[in-house]
Design an enzyme around this catalytic site. Structure first.
Site, PDB file in Angstrom:
ATOM      1  N   ASP A  36     -16.762  -4.980 -15.059  1.00 10.89           N
ATOM      2  CA  ASP A  36     -16.401  -4.323 -13.685  1.00 10.89           C
ATOM      3  C   ASP A  36     -14.820  -4.645 -13.461  1.00 10.89           C
ATOM      4  O   ASP A  36     -14.554  -6.079 -13.411  1.00 10.89           O
ATOM      5  CB  ASP A  36     -17.185  -4.926 -12.388  1.00 10.89           C
ATOM      6  CG  ASP A  36     -16.600  -3.991 -11.366  1.00 10.89           C
ATOM      7  OD1 ASP A  36     -15.593  -3.782 -10.965  1.00 10.89           O
ATOM      8  OD2 ASP A  36     -17.568  -3.685 -10.452  1.00 10.89           O
ATOM      9  N   GLU A  95     -16.332  -0.383 -16.207  1.00 11.68           N
ATOM     10  CA  GLU A  95     -16.333   0.328 -14.990  1.00 11.68           C
ATOM     11  C   GLU A  95     -14.756  -0.084 -14.484  1.00 11.68           C
ATOM     12  O   GLU A  95     -14.119  -0.999 -14.151  1.00 11.68           O
ATOM     13  CB  GLU A  95     -17.561  -0.523 -14.034  1.00 11.68           C
ATOM     14  CG  GLU A  95     -17.527  -0.135 -12.552  1.00 11.68           C
ATOM     15  CD  GLU A  95     -18.692  -0.693 -11.949  1.00 11.68           C
ATOM     16  OE1 GLU A  95     -19.618  -0.619 -12.548  1.00 11.68           O
ATOM     17  OE2 GLU A  95     -18.616  -1.021 -10.795  1.00 11.68           O
ATOM     18  N   GLU A 150     -16.759   4.113  -7.027  1.00 12.94           N
ATOM     19  CA  GLU A 150     -17.076   3.323  -5.830  1.00 12.94           C
ATOM     20  C   GLU A 150     -15.894   3.328  -4.714  1.00 12.94           C
ATOM     21  O   GLU A 150     -16.180   3.371  -3.497  1.00 12.94           O
ATOM     22  CB  GLU A 150     -17.404   1.826  -6.098  1.00 12.94           C
ATOM     23  CG  GLU A 150     -16.054   0.909  -6.373  1.00 12.94           C
ATOM     24  CD  GLU A 150     -16.716  -0.354  -6.873  1.00 12.94           C
ATOM     25  OE1 GLU A 150     -17.261  -0.460  -8.026  1.00 12.94           O
ATOM     26  OE2 GLU A 150     -16.414  -1.292  -6.312  1.00 12.94           O
ATOM     27  N   ASP A 164     -20.303   4.585  -3.411  1.00 18.54           N
ATOM     28  CA  ASP A 164     -20.808   3.754  -2.471  1.00 18.54           C
ATOM     29  C   ASP A 164     -21.210   4.597  -1.151  1.00 18.54           C
ATOM     30  O   ASP A 164     -20.429   5.296  -0.562  1.00 18.54           O
ATOM     31  CB  ASP A 164     -19.872   2.597  -2.046  1.00 18.54           C
ATOM     32  CG  ASP A 164     -20.453   1.623  -1.159  1.00 18.54           C
ATOM     33  OD1 ASP A 164     -20.552   0.412  -1.466  1.00 18.54           O
ATOM     34  OD2 ASP A 164     -20.995   2.087  -0.103  1.00 18.54           O
ATOM     35  N   HIS A 207     -22.956   2.562  -6.013  1.00 19.50           N
ATOM     36  CA  HIS A 207     -22.444   1.141  -5.864  1.00 19.50           C
ATOM     37  C   HIS A 207     -23.019   0.460  -4.774  1.00 19.50           C
ATOM     38  O   HIS A 207     -22.983   0.893  -3.694  1.00 19.50           O
ATOM     39  CB  HIS A 207     -20.692   1.278  -5.457  1.00 19.50           C
ATOM     40  CG  HIS A 207     -20.178  -0.177  -5.107  1.00 19.50           C
ATOM     41  ND1 HIS A 207     -19.815  -0.447  -3.974  1.00 19.50           N
ATOM     42  CD2 HIS A 207     -20.172  -1.157  -5.892  1.00 19.50           C
ATOM     43  CE1 HIS A 207     -19.231  -1.703  -3.848  1.00 19.50           C
ATOM     44  NE2 HIS A 207     -19.348  -2.023  -5.130  1.00 19.50           N
ATOM     45  N   GLU A 243     -28.153  -0.467  -8.522  1.00 19.39           N
ATOM     46  CA  GLU A 243     -27.297  -1.651  -8.566  1.00 19.39           C
ATOM     47  C   GLU A 243     -27.661  -2.779  -7.689  1.00 19.39           C
ATOM     48  O   GLU A 243     -28.136  -2.293  -6.562  1.00 19.39           O
ATOM     49  CB  GLU A 243     -25.783  -1.284  -8.207  1.00 19.39           C
ATOM     50  CG  GLU A 243     -24.927  -2.847  -8.278  1.00 19.39           C
ATOM     51  CD  GLU A 243     -23.472  -2.583  -7.931  1.00 19.39           C
ATOM     52  OE1 GLU A 243     -22.952  -1.864  -7.716  1.00 19.39           O
ATOM     53  OE2 GLU A 243     -22.860  -3.778  -8.389  1.00 19.39           O
TER      54      GLU A 243
HETATM   55  C1  LIG Z   1     -17.562  -7.494  -8.632  1.00 22.50           C
HETATM   56  C2  LIG Z   1     -16.544  -6.480  -8.244  1.00 22.50           C
HETATM   57  O1  LIG Z   1     -15.089  -7.046  -8.503  1.00 22.50           O
HETATM   58  C3  LIG Z   1     -16.896  -6.142  -6.902  1.00 22.50           C
HETATM   59  O2  LIG Z   1     -16.684  -7.111  -5.976  1.00 22.50           O
HETATM   60  C4  LIG Z   1     -18.028  -5.381  -6.705  1.00 22.50           C
HETATM   61  C5  LIG Z   1     -18.068  -4.004  -7.301  1.00 22.50           C
HETATM   62  O3  LIG Z   1     -17.336  -3.478  -7.674  1.00 22.50           O
HETATM   63  C6  LIG Z   1     -19.663  -3.770  -7.910  1.00 22.50           C
HETATM   64  O4  LIG Z   1     -20.360  -4.125  -7.469  1.00 22.50           O
HETATM   65  O5  LIG Z   1     -19.432  -2.615  -8.540  1.00 22.50           O
HETATM   66 MG   LIG Z   2     -17.445  -1.739  -9.218  1.00 20.64          MG
END
Ligand SMILES: C[C@H](O)[C@H](O)CC(=O)C(=O)O
Ligand SMILES: [Mg+2]
Length: 397
Positions: free
Chosen positions: A217, A243, A271, A294, A321, A341
């Site tokens: 990510d 991602e 997201e 999201d 997301h 997820e």
């Molecule tokens: C881990 C990523 O930087 C963020 O905090 C969460 C995310 O983008 C995701 O779960 O996809």
């Molecule tokens: Mg992400």
């Protein structure tokens, strides 16, 4: 003539709450989610070590409550805090109070078009999403049905999850189907940083073996050139997808990246995208393989239904997301959402904690990386608000 079999909406209220939950970046010190993660702000050394240092958690959680005339209350949580409370109470509430809760299409349309001159994406659509989700929760509670039943019913018996966190090896032991790691070093850390990123991936591949899904990510931190070099180098370590590699506004860059990555590697994003129009850009410009709206930020369930149908017609998957129960109730109803997820909220992350902990009561969690559809068989989204947390209502009417 509107169907009037349901009690009308009496009151809409908006609150803020701090400390994790829907604003999942609002965590204490030492959490994996704030430990030197590559971001667009990492070009400034002073904002590189911690995302909280540049204000990732300034908003906090928005709680929307919608009370019907018979006293039934639907609620939802999303990111948005105090500014979103203003939008909900001072602008959006007028499109709900006195209305039939079944009119979610018209209510959504009026919320979106009345705010279009200052909205369209970001905070305003977070606020609209929070209201929309609270409305679906209310509708489910009034009809005595889970939201997934209102959406057409489950198409499979259980959900399967991949885990997002810094320890895919631990996620594998917990039964998840894959692990998505944060990228730790961005372009400003040069070739050394790129080597460290690849070394971390290689180490994790050794720990989890050849078949476990591993994803990276990149949280909007890269440019097309860096993302391409990362993808090419990551291929030999079996990276399943890259991602959110670049800015969500750079549709052209995503299209180029998708052409550049090795065959078999997937490009995912979405997201920080919102509404059917934003996702239409991603689809028509062939920016990615998997869309990741999201549910609390893209426009809520009402809008997600449209995004999902568009994606399906383009032969694309929708894997939301985060979004906890708001995602689960949707994913279980769609063939083009084959897995979900799970964001690991334990600081380690060595334990499964509910994603929106501590704000929801009864929030289901995967066991062995799976969740039975029957765990979602409660009215609405099947959760209650933890009213022991200090809530603040800044724009009470
Ligand atoms: C881990 C990523 O930087 C963020 O905090 C969460 C995310 O983008 C995701 O779960 O996809
Ligand atoms: Mg992400």
């Amino acid at each position: 003539m509107a169907y009037t079999g349901l009690p009308r909406i009496k009151h809409v209220r908006a609150f803020t709450v701090r400390g994790g939950g829907a604003d999942y970046h609002d965590q204490g010190a030492g959490h994996w989610i704030d430990d030197h993660i590559a971001t667009p702000m990492a070009r400034y050394p002073e904002y590189r070590q911690s995302r909280q240092s540049f204000g990732i958690n300034v908003l906090g959680t928005l709680v929307v409550e919608i009370e019907a005339e018979d006293g039934t209350i639907g609620f939802a949580v999303t990111t948005g805090g105090e500014p979103a409370c203003f939008i909900v109470e001072r602008h959006l509430a007028r499109f709900l109070e006195g209305r039939n809760p079944a009119e979610y299409e018209k209510i959504w349309d009026q919320m979106y078009f009345s705010t279009q001159y200052y909205g369209r994406k970001g905070l305003v659509v977070n606020a609209i999403s929070g209201v929309d989700l609270a409305l679906w929760d209310l509708l489910g509670k009034l009809r005595g049905e889970p939201v997934h039943a209102l959406l057409g019913g489950a198409v499979r018996d259980e959900l399967q999850f991949y885990a997002t966190g810094s320890r895919p090896d631990l996620a594998k032991d917990m039964g998840f189907i894959g692990g998505k790691m944060p990228l730790h070093h961005g372009p400003a850390e040069g070739i050394e940083g790129l080597r460290k990123n690849i070394a971390e991936l290689a180490t994790m591949r050794e720990r989890v073996g050849p078949d476990f899904w591993l994803m990276l990510d990149c949280w909007m931190a890269l440019d097309v050139d860096y993302a391409t070099r990362l993808a090419l180098a990551a291929h030999e370590h079996g990276l399943k997808w890259i991602e959110e590699a670049i800015s969500p506004d750079d549709y052209w860059g995503y299209a180029e990246l998708k052409r550049n990555v090795p065959r078999g590697m997937l490009v995912t994003t979405g997201e920080h995208e919102a509404t059917r129009w934003g996702f239409r850009m991603l689809l028509e410009m062939d920016c990615c393989d998997i869309l990741q709206p999201d549910v609390g930020w893209c426009g809520g369930v009402t809008e997600l239904l449209k995004i999902s149908a568009l994606a399906d017609a383009h032969g694309k998957l929708v894997v939301p997301h985060g979004s906890s129960v708001y995602s689960y109730h949707f994913v279980i109803t769609r063939h083009n959402s084959p897995f979900a997820e799970f964001l690991m909220m334990h600081p380690g992350p060595s334990e499964v904690l509910p994603m929106f902990h501590p704000q929801l009561i009864g929030e289901p969690v995967p066991v062995n990386g799976r969740l039975r559809a029957s765990a979602l068989d409660k009215p609405g989204f099947g959760v209650e608000l933890n009213r022991d947390l200090p809530m603040h209502r800044p724009y009470a009417r």
